[in-house]
Write an enzyme that holds these catalytic residues in place. Structure first.
Site, mmCIF file in Angstrom:
data_model
loop_
_atom_site.group_PDB
_atom_site.id
_atom_site.type_symbol
_atom_site.label_atom_id
_atom_site.label_comp_id
_atom_site.label_asym_id
_atom_site.label_seq_id
_atom_site.Cartn_x
_atom_site.Cartn_y
_atom_site.Cartn_z
ATOM 1 C CD GLU A 439 1.674 -6.859 -1.507
ATOM 2 O OE1 GLU A 439 2.320 -7.376 -2.459
ATOM 3 O OE2 GLU A 439 1.845 -5.679 -1.144
ATOM 4 C CD GLU A 444 1.962 -0.600 0.819
ATOM 5 O OE1 GLU A 444 3.095 -0.805 0.368
ATOM 6 O OE2 GLU A 444 0.944 -0.523 0.118
#
Length: 554
Positions: A439, A444
């Site tokens: 990932e 974020e």
């Protein structure tokens, strides 16, 4: 902790009053306090056999003590460390290489502080010698808690193998507790120096400071704690306990093949939890970084710590020169609607909140194209048994690629509990699962830490709270557009905000980052990373101006 002291003082005053009244009326005699008797100690050297009379080389010894009238037992070792056991059974790991005779003092305590002691000798073989690269990594540096990293401190079940499984501290969330200004030095002569405040030694050294610990267990430090000193109790945590710099000893052992850092006496790292003052070295693969875990003295939790030896604030932004200049794919959202031949909606709440205990229900209605921007809006509204809605879209099976530069110009939502992400998953996700698929989190952000941007990689052995990532501070992420970039090559993966590098990962042939990946855009609410949601939250949006993918000129 202060309340405990207050209760003790009240009890003492009442006791004096009772004694005073008793003395005025009649003579009062206390019963005789007797020391424990018939103290005996047996030892079991782990792995001992006819062929190996001094054990299997692990250095582990199990002590069993018993005495008439004993309430608890204490074991005192030659290096200054000690351990207590209410039932008399205690396991200790010796670390001196070779076959050595060790003298251990065993103390049995009875009522009123009475005690009986006896020395015990045990001959133990230790064959483990720490790897040279581990010793080189440890010594002569100033280690500190990596406050900027998610999961730098947390807890989980005893014996757990998932870092910070039950609680993961967000970046910088323990500021002001007495933890982040501590420094830990592993000296070449085997001494361990704990500086309790590294900010007050200029221009002259000041050994005073404060530390952070678990209620009741911190009493072992022998430090006083009062509000006048700035020491406070917050639930089960005791904050800013007055303490001074100290020196203990450190060694490395490997019980059961697990590299373990041993500190003598009451030496500790990060958060005082009592116990045997040993820290399993869970991961040391990252340069200038260690992940440790230790079981507390109550046998209640395993506590996790991430340390770094990088100089605080020393990293300068790198000059970035891309190797990818050919635009191969672009979404500028100028068509007026979302291109569903490219973007797939993923709806629902997934399994266990998409594996993160997220609180939103994803719909197809919360993503729309408005004025040339993609707008994904999280809302406080009921849907399918959940209190929040949002959207999550992917390019899976429609646009997947290997290597290149991804740029996303975006403005982020705000509000405690919001968790927007621009990220990628390996295209073999359905076959191998997560985290084996890999990932790449290009961006974020969590509303509970408004000015921090995270760039993170998840893969086998480095996932969840143990992920490989970095952070940077950016002002105005919800009021202005910023450029979020990842440059991904066979050699490295570089994370940038506004063209400034803040984290680099050295890629390798055996990583999962050498295959096709697809893009994901979403706004989650709450969950393991998003944290507590503001009860007054109504709605907020992730607004994306464009996403571009570049690769090398042929």
């Amino acid at each position: 902790m202060k309340n405990n002291l207050k209760i003790k003082n009240i009890f003492f005053i009442l006791l004096l009053s009772v004694l005073a009244v008793g003395c005025a009326e009649e003579d009062f005699e206390f019963g005789e306090l007797t020391s424990p008797k018939n103290l005996s100690v047996s030892t079991e050297v782990v792995g001992q056999s006819t062929d190996m009379p001094h054990g299997d080389g692990s250095g582990e010894v199990v002590f069993n003590a018993s005495a008439d009238g004993a309430m608890t037992y204490k074991y005192i070792f030659e290096n200054g460390s000690s351990g207590t056991a209410s039932n008399g059974t205690y396991t200790h790991q010796f670390s001196k290489i070779g076959t050595n005779v060790h003298t251990v003092t065993v103390v049995a305590y009875g009522p009123g502080g009475t005690a009986t002691s006896t020395p015990v000798e045990v001959e133990v073989l230790v064959t483990y010698e720490p790897p040279a690269e581990l010793i080189e990594k440890l010594i002569g540096k100033e280690w500190r808690i990596k406050a900027s990293a998610p999961g730098h401190f947390g807890l989980g079940p005893v014996g757990g193998t998932t870092p910070v499984e039950w609680y993961s501290a967000p970046p910088d969330s323990k500021a002001g507790t007495g933890m982040y200004d501590d420094r830990y030095i592993f000296n070449a002569d085997g001494t361990f120096t704990h500086i309790v405040d590294a900010t007050n030694d200029d221009p002259t050294q000041d050994p005073t400071g404060t530390v952070f610990g678990r209620i009741n267990l911190v009493d072992q430090l022998g430090a006083s704690c009062s509000e006048e000193d700035g020491c406070t109790v917050d639930g089960a945590d005791v904050l800013n306990i007055p303490y001074t710099d100290y020196t203990e000893n450190w060694t490395i052992s490997a019980p059961g093949g697990v590299e373990t850092l041993n500190l003598t006496g009451t030496g500790f790292i990060g958060y005082y939890i009592g116990g045997d003052h040993t820290y399993e070295i869970f991961d040391r693969s990252v340069a200038n970084e260690l992940m440790l875990k230790s079981t507390d003295g109550n046998g209640e939790f395993d506590w996790w710590f991430v340390l770094t030896s990088e100089e605080e604030g020393a990293q300068e932004p790198e000059d970035f020169e891309t190797e990818y200049n050919k635009l191969i794919w672009e979404q500028d959202f100028e068509s007026g609607s979302l291109d569903t031949s490219i973007w797939n909606f993923e709806t629902g709440n997934g399994e266990n909140g998409w594996g993160n205990q997220e609180k939103q229900y994803y719909t197809t209605e919360n993503a729309e194209v408005v004025d040339g921007n993609l707008v994904i809006t999280a809302k406080a509204e009921a849907s399918n048994g959940f209190n929040y809605t949002s959207s999550r879209i992917t390019t899976k099976d429609n646009f997947e690629f290997k290597y290149g530069r991804v740029e996303a110009r975006a403005k982020l939502p705000e509000g405690a509990g919001t968790w927007p992400a621009i990220w990628m998953l390996g295209s073999n996700f359905n076959e191998v699962g997560w985290p084996d698929s890999g990932e790449i989190d290009i961006m974020e952000h969590v509303g509970n830490d408004q000015n921090t941007i995270h760039g993170t990689l998840h893969y086998a052995g480095r996932s969840g709270g143990n992920a490989d990532g970095g952070t940077t501070t950016v002002e105005g992420v919800s009021s202005e557009f910023h450029l979020y970039t990842v440059e991904w090559s066979p050699e490295r993966i570089v994370f940038l905000v506004d063209n400034e590098v803040y984290h680099t990962y050295e890629n390798s042939a055996d990583s999962p980052f050498n295959q096709d990946f697809f893009l994901i855009l979403n706004v989650a609410m709450g969950g393991n990373f998003g944290g507590e949601i503001d009860p007054a939250f109504s709605e907020s949006s992730l607004i994306i101006d464009y996403i571009k993918v570049f690769q090398a000129e042929e």
